[in-house]
Structure formats: C-alpha cells, structure tokens
Design a protein around this motif. Structure first.
Motif, PDB file in Angstrom:
ATOM      1  N   UNK A 122       0.828  -1.211   0.000  1.00  0.00           N
ATOM      2  CA  UNK A 122       0.000   0.000   0.000  1.00  0.00           C
ATOM      3  C   UNK A 122       0.863   1.261   0.000  1.00  0.00           C
ATOM      4  N   UNK A 123       1.975   1.236   0.713  1.00  0.00           N
ATOM      5  CA  UNK A 123       2.843   2.422   0.765  1.00  0.00           C
ATOM      6  C   UNK A 123       3.398   2.741  -0.616  1.00  0.00           C
ATOM      7  N   UNK A 183       2.136   1.822  -3.510  1.00  0.00           N
ATOM      8  CA  UNK A 183       1.034   2.264  -4.381  1.00  0.00           C
ATOM      9  C   UNK A 183       0.730   3.745  -4.168  1.00  0.00           C
ATOM     10  N   UNK A 184       0.732   4.084  -2.894  1.00  0.00           N
ATOM     11  CA  UNK A 184       0.407   5.458  -2.548  1.00  0.00           C
ATOM     12  C   UNK A 184       1.469   6.431  -3.066  1.00  0.00           C
ATOM     13  N   UNK A 185       2.725   6.026  -2.846  1.00  0.00           N
ATOM     14  CA  UNK A 185       3.839   6.883  -3.272  1.00  0.00           C
ATOM     15  C   UNK A 185       3.777   7.107  -4.791  1.00  0.00           C
ATOM     16  N   UNK A 222       1.220   6.720  -6.847  1.00  0.00           N
ATOM     17  CA  UNK A 222       0.046   7.522  -7.255  1.00  0.00           C
ATOM     18  C   UNK A 222       0.275   8.995  -6.945  1.00  0.00           C
ATOM     19  N   UNK A 223       0.825   9.258  -5.774  1.00  0.00           N
ATOM     20  CA  UNK A 223       1.093  10.643  -5.374  1.00  0.00           C
ATOM     21  C   UNK A 223       2.013  11.322  -6.360  1.00  0.00           C
ATOM     22  N   UNK A 224       3.047  10.631  -6.785  1.00  0.00           N
ATOM     23  CA  UNK A 224       4.005  11.242  -7.720  1.00  0.00           C
ATOM     24  C   UNK A 224       3.357  11.494  -9.080  1.00  0.00           C
ATOM     25  N   UNK A 225       2.536  10.544  -9.508  1.00  0.00           N
ATOM     26  CA  UNK A 225       1.864  10.734 -10.815  1.00  0.00           C
ATOM     27  C   UNK A 225       0.934  11.960 -10.759  1.00  0.00           C
ATOM     28  N   UNK A 226       0.193  12.050  -9.667  1.00  0.00           N
ATOM     29  CA  UNK A 226      -0.742  13.168  -9.550  1.00  0.00           C
ATOM     30  C   UNK A 226       0.025  14.482  -9.465  1.00  0.00           C
ATOM     31  N   UNK A 227       1.132  14.477  -8.701  1.00  0.00           N
ATOM     32  CA  UNK A 227       1.935  15.709  -8.581  1.00  0.00           C
ATOM     33  C   UNK A 227       2.406  16.177  -9.946  1.00  0.00           C
TER      34      UNK A 227
END
Lengths: 973, 293
Positions: A3-4, A6-8, A10-15
C-alpha cells in the motif's frame, strides 16, 4: 504491490499532472463545493464542458456544452451569465452565473437563469409585424425586415429633411447599455432621446446631482461599518444582486444594517434596525440624524471645511455675516436645530429613542458609512429629491465620500469606453421631452407626453418605444392609450420589443428584439469601488464563429427573425441616408472599409482595442485579441480601488493661463485631455473668457474637485437658488403631497413603488419560472385598518384615487403600518385578444363613456397547448390588478419626477365589482395634471441667463448652446 | 514517534486531495483520472455510488438517526473551527474532509524536519481528523462500497484505504469517536417490537452496525419476489414489510450476518471495524429473537 508503494507512486503521478496543469495557468484542484471554484466550471474547460443530462436519469447520458458568457438583460444590474450551448442541438440549454464578472461574481438572482424561459417563450414575437387594420384593433401582418426598415426609414428621412427634428422620439425602457442609442439619435441630429427615468430614479439622482455633479451613489458596502439604506435593495433595485452579496459580506464582519422602509420588506427583515417611517418623512429622519451629528460636533470638521462650498452659501444667502468657517458652523447649527428627534418622531411616527439610537450608531461609522437611495421614498414623494439630498448630507458630514466603506459618486466607479464615433449633439431642443415648465428636471418629462400633446404643444412623426411599455408602466395609462390612438398626434408608432405588451398593441410596427443572449451591448455599473465593463453578446453567433460558421448578422442565429438593436440601428441609419448627403451615414460607416457599413464586430473591436485600459495587454497574455478576450470571459475589471479622485492634484500641464475665482474655482486655457472613459457627469460652464473649469484651490493646492459649478460638494446649490428655489437650496425637508396634513379624513397612503424580487416590470414577462413564484399583487393592509374598514382576508376591496378606482384583493398583514397600504407594481397585466397567450395576462375589454374609461376583465389566463408542455400545466389564474391606471401624473416641480405615492380611500368592494377591474376619468386626470403644473416655476420666469435649463446639469443629449436658448413662444403654461 | 519523510507525506497529501476531487461527485478532469489510473467506467461507478447508493456524509454513519446533519455534523464543523479553517457548506462531506486531510498533511510536510510544538500540533490535528471523524465510518463505508461497486471503483477504494492505513500505521489510538465507544450490552438481546422499530434500527448504521444501500434492498426484494418502491430507505422497507414480514426479516438477517462476518474478518487490519462487527452481531441476534416462535 504494497500500500505504501502504491500510494507513493500515485502521489508522484498526480503531482506531475498537477504541476503540468498549473504551469499552463489552469486550476487542477477545483476543491470541494463551496471552497474553491467547484460551484462554477473552471474557465479552462468552458470550451468543452460535460454534464450528465438530468432528464435522462437514471441513464447516465453525457451532454457536452460550450460555455459562452453574456450579460443579463432583465434588471439594470447587468450581472454576468454563462450560456450553456449544447453541442448536439446548437442551442442554449440553460444559463448560470459567470464567475469572471467582477460585479456579480458568478452569483445571480432568479431572473438570470430564467432568461432561458424568455428565449424559448412560445408566445414571443419572432417576426416583424405591421398593423393591418385600425390602430389598436389588434390585427397584424407579417412583413420582411426590408419592408419595415424601408418604410420606417422613409418616414424618418422625410421628417429630418423637413426640419421636423423634434418630431422623432425614442422612448427607452431598460437601457441595458451605455449610450449606443443616444449616439444613434445624435447622429440623426434629433433631440429625440426620451427615457423612463422620471417615473423611476430621477428624484434620487437629483438629490445627488445638486451635491456632487454626479447622479447616484456607489456605496462600498463590503467595507462599511454602518450601512444605511433608504431602499429595499437587498432584494430588488439598483443593483440588487451585486450589492446584496456585498452587504451580506459586511454583515458577516459585524457591520450594522439600518433600513428605512415603511413595508416589512425582505431587506427590512435582514436589518439590525428597521425603521418604518410614515411615507415621506424620511428626510425629517435624515435631518434629525444630521442635526445630532452637527450639534454634538460628531462630524468631520476638516472634511467639511475643505470640501463643502460653505463660503458660497455665506456669500449668497447670508452676505451680512463674516465669511469664516466658525461663523458657518454656528449658522449650520442654528439652521438645523429645529430638526430634533422629537420633530422627526412626530413626522415619522417612530419612537424618538429609536431614532437617537440609530443616530448614535451612525456616528460610530466615521468614514465607513455607506448609504444608498435610488427610487423608493425619493420616487414616491413631492420633494423626494430632498430625501436623497439629506441622506448625502450625513455622508458629507462624516467625510464618508469616496472612502473605503463609504459612498462614492457613481461616475468614479463606472467606465463608459469611448466608441468609434461620437456624433455632435443636436442643434434642436425637444420641448415635449424637456418643457420649459420644468427647467431643473433631471430627465425627460416623458410621462407627461399625453398631457403636453393634449395641450397642443406638439406632435410626433415617429415614436419608438424600446423595451418599454408606457401604457402599463407609466401613471395615467388611459391617457397614453388616448394619445396613441390618435394618428394626428402620433404619426407612426414603432415598438421594439421581444414580447407582447399593453403598449405594443397600439403600434404600427412591432419589431422583435433579442434577449440577453441574442444581442450585443456594453455595460458598466457602479457596484463597488472599482471599474469594469461587461459584454453582452449573441452567444450562438459567437459559438457558430468558433465552429468556423459564417454569420452575416445576428438574425442568422436568433429564433425566427429576432434581431439585435445595434445592427438594426446601423441598418436603419443607412436607409435614412443612403448616399450620405444628410451627414448621418458617416457615423455608421466602417473605418477599415470606407464606404461600407460599420459592422458590429468592428464597433466592439475598436472599443476593446482603444478604449479599455489594460484589456489589450491582458488579452495578449492569453494569446487572444481584445474582442476575443471579451467574447470568452464576458467582462473585464479595469480598476479596483479607485479612491478619492476629488483630492487628486491637477497636473501642471493642465494649468495653463489659469484664472482663479475668489472662492477658489480654477479655470484653464489648456485643452481637456481626451479620456477613453466618457462616463457622463455634470459639465460646469466655462468662465466669461471661455476657459474651462479644471479644479479648485484647497489649502493652497489645486485639486480636481467635483464636477459642480463651485468644484466642491454643493451643500448650497447656487443653481437652485438662481433658478427660483432659494428656499430649497440647502438640504431640506419638503412635506410630501401625502403628508397627513394634506389627507382627507378617510384617506390613506398607497405605496405603489415596490418590486417583487423575482419580477422586473414587463421585462420578465413570460418567464414561466418567475411567473410561478410571483404572479399577483394583493394590497397590503394593517389589521387595524382592516378591522376599521370591516375588510376580511377573502373580500374584494376598492382602492379609490383622485381619478378612479381599481378592485383588488387585500392581504391583511402587520408588515405595513396602520394608515398605509401597499401594492406591488409588477402585476395586473392585460391584453385585448386571445390571439396571444401569456401566463400573467388576463383578457380585458376597454369601454368608453364620455371621458370615462373602464377596463373590464373578461377571462383570466388559461393553460394552453404550445411547444412548451408547461404552458398546459400552469395552475394560477390570479394575476393581480393594474393599479398604475388610476394614478394621475404628479410631476415634482423641481426634479420633474413623478411622485408615485397616492392618497387613496379603501373600502369593501361594491356588489357587482369584479377582481381586476379599473375605472378612470380622463377629465379628472387632466385636472390633476393642470393643478400640479401650477406648482412649477418656468424657465421664462426664472432663468437667470435666458437658457432653458442650467447647461451644466447632465442631459443624455445636450443640444447646442443656440438651441438651449429660450424662444418667446416656448411655454403655453 | 516515527515519522514519514517529507516525500512520503507530500505523496499522501497529493493523493488525499486527488481523492477529494474524485469524491466530489462531479466529473473530474481527464488528466486527474489518468494520473490515478481511473478509467471512465470507474469514474461513473464512483459517481453512481456516491450519488445513488452510499451518500458520503459522515453524519449519516455517525448519528443515531442515520440522517445527514445534526450533532455529528456540528462536531465536525467544530473541528474545522478549532484548527482555524473556514467551515465549508458541507463539513462532513467526504470530499471536504479528504481535502482538509490533504491540506493538513501538506502542512505537516513543511514542518517535518524535527519535532516542534508546531509540527506536533499539526500531527495531532491530522490524527484527530482521521481517528475521530473520518476512519470510524469511512473504513466500513469503503468495504461496503467495494461490495456494491466491485472492480469498477476498486482503484478509488484501494487508494483511499491505503491512505488511511498508511497514516494509521504510524499512529496510536484510541479512536474516541462515539461509535467506537458505544458499548452495546450483549447480555440483553431484545426482539423488535414491530416493523417501525426495526426500520428505525436498521437504517441507522450507528445503531445496527450495518450500512444498507438502496441496491441491497432491491436485491432482497428481488430474491423474495417482492415489489420494491423507489424512494428513501425507510419508505422502501415499509413497503416491503407490507408485502411480507417474516421472510423479509429472515433475508435481512442473513444480510446483517454477512456484514458482521465481513467486518470481523477485516478487523485485524482495521481496529475501527471491531465495534461495527459487534453491533452487526447484536442486530443479527435481535432479528433471530424476533423470528423466534
């Protein structure tokens, strides 16, 4: 994947996506509703906006829209609208607010979105029509625009060539634009502008104009500490939506709201202090507050010393006294001492303790005192203009003029861009519009037309009404019908209107005009301390152009053959003067293609490229032309925080060969710099050597000052004094025509001026959503009066005026004070025929009996089948009563304003009386006119210089000096 | 206390704000959908879920009457005020709360260099929001969402659960929200006196421990051959009870038991699910008691 991780990831893609989006200047996160822009589609997506089709629910059908801004055309606020153009149907699907509009900021009242009802109204006028039987018979034939234009142009040409330039009149209802029509009339060389203003706001304007040289307030509500309204414009009026949202902002911050309104209006319900004065006593209250500030020395002495024309008052009115400031203060105290709270309480019937408490609150405001008046009491009373003048006295005492949280003159918060042509004003004076009986009238005496023509003072060759309905809107509508039926008095009547109305039934030509999304106009109104322009545009034309379509003129995209006025006036002007020999065509020719017609694109291109500071640069930054910017954003803010223009030093290059009067008025030989803002203001006369006024000396410095003859705030109006009204030259209390001393024992006061929040005269006609909310106008009556008169809730009542009576329904409510009744003026619409439909018009018959006229109801509006299924569903048949018919004309002898309040007697209806019937005696209405006419002082009697009217006062068209001189036979009084 | 590095915090904040945007219930930009890996079908499924099945207002799941607004919404609004943030029109709406969470984490990243009173206050704000106002209802909500929307909404559900997990991983309880502290007395299992009492109970997630969606009722009705009305859940249930009482109660009992099992099976991952499973078990027992001869 953890999960960590995945989150990282996704966060980078969104940023990355966010940064790329923000780099393009677009908004990535709109934020949850109510936090950011989620309540409005972000500008970046206006060209392709998707919403689910609500009618297809539960199926999720996507609909794609192009969002194109325009400006509302219902009331005068000119709020921004966004038209949702459905890409599948190429039609407007709905209207919402335009968040890019600096005045309305994306918010609208009900009337904005209801524009869609007006666009799709199945009963709207779609084609040019010509009368095919006797005038008023209601028979029409469809004609082409070419025929209409040729026939009307021929009549106009013939009048102009014959020198009958005072026989052409254009009567404007809702202007909704800044000066286009005036300039058309100027180009024809006629003094033919006739506004509705003397049944609307001219008294409110007059009070301001005599003080400041400008004609209305622009209150900085959002920053005020105390807000003082002699109006109900949290719900209606100028400029309800933009002002209401700023008043609400101020209240959220803790500002105190004081409302003077005899009725418990929706505005009054939001007040911290609701004062319900006896109608007409408002000036007494204002003066009691002013007197408190003066006697307690709670006013801004320095401001008064610098900016009031107190020296002029002493010099002219009290030459025996020393001309120093302390003497002035003593005299001021002595002059206003009689206006005690006891006096105001006796006049207003409000507890003096409450008045004192309000005065104490006002005194705490300092420069953050925002006041407003527009129609309301100023429009109701004899001397109503003094209510406006006494209200501004409070501001002027506090120094709350053009301060943050104070009140600005409108002209500094308004921008009228200089257009491609500004034709010279006419060399002719229209005595029907500006009779010398009313030399100080603020605006045209339009509501007196039937009486002035009836006295044989003149006739009209061609009479236009433009989105105006005088038979229904003006007082004494039966006199209007008489005038319009007489072809020897009105040679040709042309009604420019989107919708059938009571006056258009008497027209020779009915020409269909566009609504908010079907026409070009520019608007700019004083709604806060800033300046903006907003662009009304035919949105389907803009959309078609964006899709590569070619549009010849706006008719190509509007329903039927509905047109816009800009193109209509240009075309008509060309047909009046096809070869240019009359000198008219030159003002309607292209500059880019000499000899060709000016196009509406070129007209606005010129303005946006040359006359709106900052717009070309802003447009360039977005890669657009200035016109393209306005087409896509709909509005542009030129300036925020304008400040105190009157304190600005006059630059050296304007001070050439100056002459300074003893009281400090400075005149210069330097030419007036050309401004791109041509907002109208007072225009003080040059001095005897022809030098123009440029400023005023204050403490040794030449400051810009005010556009008044003295250059200062005119506490003392030398103009009023010189033109026969010495006793009214300073802020004063005039006892109204409905003062208790003047009423018979069985009479009450009828307040007839208030609006319903969702309607706007006949402009909002046939908006089914609005009609469902508001379609009737019962007479407000206090339970004490109802009991005294044995009136119960389901009774019918007769309301009797000096000239007739109407039959209405009562609404027994404590929302109105005893001794006063009230009836809104939006209702009681009628028609003579079933050929046209309406949701709010009853069918009537008009009977005559000598000078007596009877409007007899025949049938209420009924559901009907049409292209809109809702017309078969509407459920109401109570459409109120047309009260204005029983009001005789009451022209104020100074401002010229029609004084709307009526002395009436109210009684239970008689046996046989029917709801909605109206009876009028024309002989009596003529007698009332003649009685009020005797109150005037004509220019022949009082003009100090042989002119018809003080030339410095504002006037939409300003005839030449030659035409402004009195002629021996001008007045038949 | 163990802390995440700033890069991780920024990623969490970005995801929280992106999820807030998705949870808004309108169609977000394609760029955002692409970045999160949500396709158009997924977006529609999420919208349908938020609009028609499970309205994402905390107060529905945290209040005793199961309605929007009321005391629990006021409590959440109070939290906004306590941390000096302007209260939005719907403070308990999922989108508003996720957006706020993202903003707080962003702030936390700015102060992540060392422990200061400021960084501590921010961390407390974050954990209060999550532990008291968000996680107690959002975890069971997302499990239900997963059951209803299935794979179409899985990216959104998984990312939201990931976000909660990652924050809670490094934090300590207790969950002090009232739903956690409710201590249902398992010793007294009373039958439902009538259908009205049962409907009041089952439509309150806080009382019953189960979240019933309109589609659950439609499925139950279908399985029993009953006609389901369209409307509010109370109205639908009332209509169903008018058609068949016992069979209906049996079927709902099965549904409740399944929900209780689900929460129990995931309660080792999410401590917050323990009281939900307990409540569901009690509800199931009350149903059985009502059905008993």
């Amino acid at each position: 994947m953890s999960s960590t991780f995945r989150l990282q990831e996704a966060g980078e893609r969104v940023s990355a996506a966010r940064e790329a989006t923000e780099k393009r200047g677009e908004t990535f996160y709109q934020g949850p509703s109510g936090i950011h822009l989620a309540s409005h589609p972000p500008f970046e997506r206006w060209s392709d906006w998707m919403e689910l089709d609500s009618k297809a629910w539960p199926t999720k059908k996507e609909r794609r829209y192009a969002l194109i801004p325009t400006t509302c055309f219902n009331c005068e606020s000119a709020c921004g609208l966004l038209a949702y153009v459905d890409k599948e149907t190429n039609q407007v699907a709905k209207f919402e607010g335009n968040p890019e509009h600096p005045g309305s900021r994306g918010k609208n009242c009900a009337k904005g979105p209801a524009t869609i009802n007006q666009i799709t109204d199945p009963d709207r006028i779609l084609f040019p029509l010509k009368r095919s039987a006797n005038r008023g018979d209601g028979k029409w034939e469809k004609i082409s625009w070419d025929t209409a234009l040729d026939e009307i142009a021929a009549k106009l040409r013939s009048s102009i060539i014959a020198g009958r330039k005072d026989k052409i009149v254009c009567h404007i209802g809702r202007p909704g634009e800044d000066g286009f029509t005036e300039r058309v009339l100027a180009s024809w060389g006629v003094d033919g502008h006739n506004s509705h203003t003397n049944v609307c706001s001219s008294a409110g304007r007059a009070g301001w104009h005599y003080w400041t040289g400008m004609d209305r307030p622009s209150a900085d509500f959002a920053n005020a500490k105390v807000i003082f309204l002699v109006s109900a414009h949290l719900e209606t009026g100028h400029y309800f939506n933009p002002h209401a949202q700023r008043i609400t902002q101020a209240k959220e911050r803790g500002a105190k709201l004081i409302v003077l309104d005899t009725r418990l209006s929706n505005t009054a319900t939001h007040a911290d202090y609701w004062l319900s004065p006896y109608p007409g006593s408002e000036a007494a209250i204002n003066l009691a507050i002013a007197n408190y500030l003066i006697q307690e020395e709670l006013f801004d002495r320095e401001f008064v010393r610098k900016w009031w024309n107190w020296q002029e008052w002493l010099e002219c009115a009290h030459p025996e006294l020393e001309a120093d400031f302390e003497t002035f203060i003593s005299l001021l105290k002595e002059t206003y001492a009689p206006y005690t709270f006891d006096y105001a309480a006796a006049e207003s019937r409000i507890d003096k303790k409450v008045l004192l408490e309000v005065a104490e609150i006002v005194a705490t405001a300092g420069e953050k005192f925002a006041s407003h008046i527009w129609r309301s009491a100023a429009a109701g009373n004899l001397g109503g203009w003094q209510i406006s003048r006494t209200l501004l006295l409070i501001n002027a005492l506090m120094g709350a003029i053009a301060t943050e949280g104070g009140t600005y003159p409108n002209a500094w918060n308004k921008y009228v861009p200089r257009p491609i042509y500004t034709p010279p004003h006419p060399d002719v004076w229209n005595e029907l519009s500006w009779p010398s009986d009313y030399p100080l009238s603020m605006n045209e005496m339009s509501f007196l037309l039937p009486h002035l023509i009836g006295q044989g003072r003149g006739t009209m060759d061609v009479y236009f009404t433009r989105v105006y309905n005088p038979v229904w809107t003006n007082p004494d509508g039966m006199a209007w019908i008489e005038m319009l039926l007489d072809e020897s008095k009105v040679g040709c009547y042309v009604a420019l209107t989107p919708t059938w109305n009571e006056t258009s039934y008497f027209a020779d030509y009915v020409l269909p005009m566009g609504h908010a999304s079907e026409r070009h106009d520019l608007a700019s109104y004083e709604q806060y301390d800033g300046q903006w322009v907003a662009f009304r545009q035919p949105v389907l034309r803009t959309y078609a152009n964006s899709q590569g379509g070619e549009v010849q003129d706006t008719r190509d995209v509007n329903p039927g053959e509905v047109w816009e006025e800009n193109e209509f006036w240009i075309e008509l002007s060309w047909r009046i003067d096809p070869d240019g020999s009359l000198g008219i065509r030159q003002y309607h020719e292209s500059k880019k293609n000499p000899g060709k017609k000016l196009t509406v694109e070129e007209y606005y291109e010129y303005i946006f490229e040359n006359s709106v500071p900052g717009l070309p640069g802003r447009a360039e930054a977005e890669g657009k032309t200035p016109l393209g910017f306005m087409q896509s954003h709909g509005a542009f803010e030129i300036k925020n925080k304008v400040g105190q223009i009157f304190t600005e030093a006059v630059p050296e290059n304007e001070l050439i060969e100056t002459a300074t009067t003893r009281l400090g008025r400075v005149y210069t030989s330097a030419a007036k710099p050309v401004s791109t803002n041509i907002v109208p203001t007072g225009d003080p006369d040059p001095d005897s050597s022809g030098k123009r006024p440029v400023g005023v000396v204050v403490d040794g410095e030449v400051r810009r000052g005010f556009p008044t003859p003295s250059g200062k705030l005119e506490f003392f109006s030398k103009t009023l004094a010189e033109w026969g009204w010495k006793d009214q030259a300073i802020p004063n209390y005039v006892k109204s025509h409905i003062h208790p001393d003047k009423l018979e024992s069985n009479q009450m006061v009828l307040i007839s001026t208030f609006r319903l929040p969702v309607q706007i005269h006949t402009r909002s006609a046939n908006s089914k959503w609005l009609d469902e909310i508001a379609h009737t106008n019962p007479v407000w009556i206090n339970p004490i009066d109802a009991e005294r008169l044995s009136i119960e809730e389901n009774d019918l009542i007769r309301v009797n005026s000096e000239i007739g009576y109407f039959v209405a329904k009562p609404w027994i409510t404590q929302g109105i004070r005893p001794g006063v009744v009230a009836c809104s003026h939006h209702m009681g619409r009628w028609k003579f025929t079933d050929a046209t439909n309406s949701l709010t018009m009853r069918r009537v018959e008009l009977d005559s009996e000598g000078a007596k006229r009877h409007l007899i109801p025949k049938s209420p509006p009924k559901p009907y089948l049409s292209s809109d299924p809702d017309t078969a569903r509407f459920w109401w048949n109570d459409v109120g009563v047309h009260q204005n018919l029983i009001f005789p004309v009451h022209p104020d002898p100074i401002s010229g304003m029609h004084c709307w309040h009526q002395a009436v007697s109210v009684e239970k209806a008689h046996i046989g009386d029917e709801f909605g019937e109206v009876h009028v005696d024309l002989d009596k209405s003529k007698a009332v006119f003649e009685r009020w006419l005797k109150m005037t002082k004509t220019a022949q009697e009082v003009s100090p210089d042989g002119t018809r009217r003080p030339r410095w006062l504002m006037r939409p068209l300003k005839p030449t000096k030659r035409a402004s001189l009195l002629q021996p036979a001008d007045s038949l009084k | 206390m163990t802390r995440y590095p700033a890069t991780t915090l920024l990623a969490q904040a970005e995801v929280a704000m992106a999820l807030a945007e998705i949870s808004e219930g309108v169609v977000p930009s394609q760029v955002l959908l692409d970045a999160l890996g949500i396709d158009r079908l997924g977006c529609e499924a999420i919208n349908a879920l938020l609009v028609s099945e499970l309205p994402p207002f905390a107060s529905i799941y945290l209040s005793l009457d199961g309605n929007i607004g009321g005391e629990s919404q006021v409590e959440i609004a109070g939290f906004y005020r306590a941390i000096s943030v302007k209260v939005p029109p719907n403070p308990d709406y999922l989108s508003s709360m996720l957006y706020l969470l993202g903003q707080i984490i962003q702030k936390e990243a700015e102060f992540s260099d060392g422990e200061t009173p400021r960084s501590k206050a921010i961390e407390i704000a974050k954990l209060t929001l999550l532990q008291q106002h968000l996680a107690p209802w959002l975890v069971p909500y997302l499990l239900r969402a997963d059951q209803i929307a299935g794979t179409s909404a899985s990216v959104w559900i998984t990312l939201t659960l990931d976000l909660i997990t990652s924050i809670l991983e490094l934090s300590e309880g207790p969950f002090s929200q009232q739903i956690i502290n409710d201590d249902p007395d398992q010793g007294q299992i009373e039958s439902f006196a009538n259908s009205v009492e049962f409907i009041d109970w089952i439509t309150s997630p806080r009382l019953s421990g189960v979240i019933v969606a309109p589609s659950d009722l439609a499925n139950i009705a279908k399985s029993l051959g009953l006609a389901a009305r369209i409307g509010r859940k109370r109205f639908v249930l009332d209509g169903l009870f008018q058609q068949g009482g016992r069979e209906l109660l049996e079927e709902i009992g099965k549904f409740v038991a399944e929900q209780g099992d689900l929460y129990l099976s995931r309660s080792s991952e999410f401590e917050v699910l323990q009281p939900w499973s307990k409540k569901a078990i009690i509800t199931h027992k009350r149903v059985l008691a009502t059905l008993a001869p």
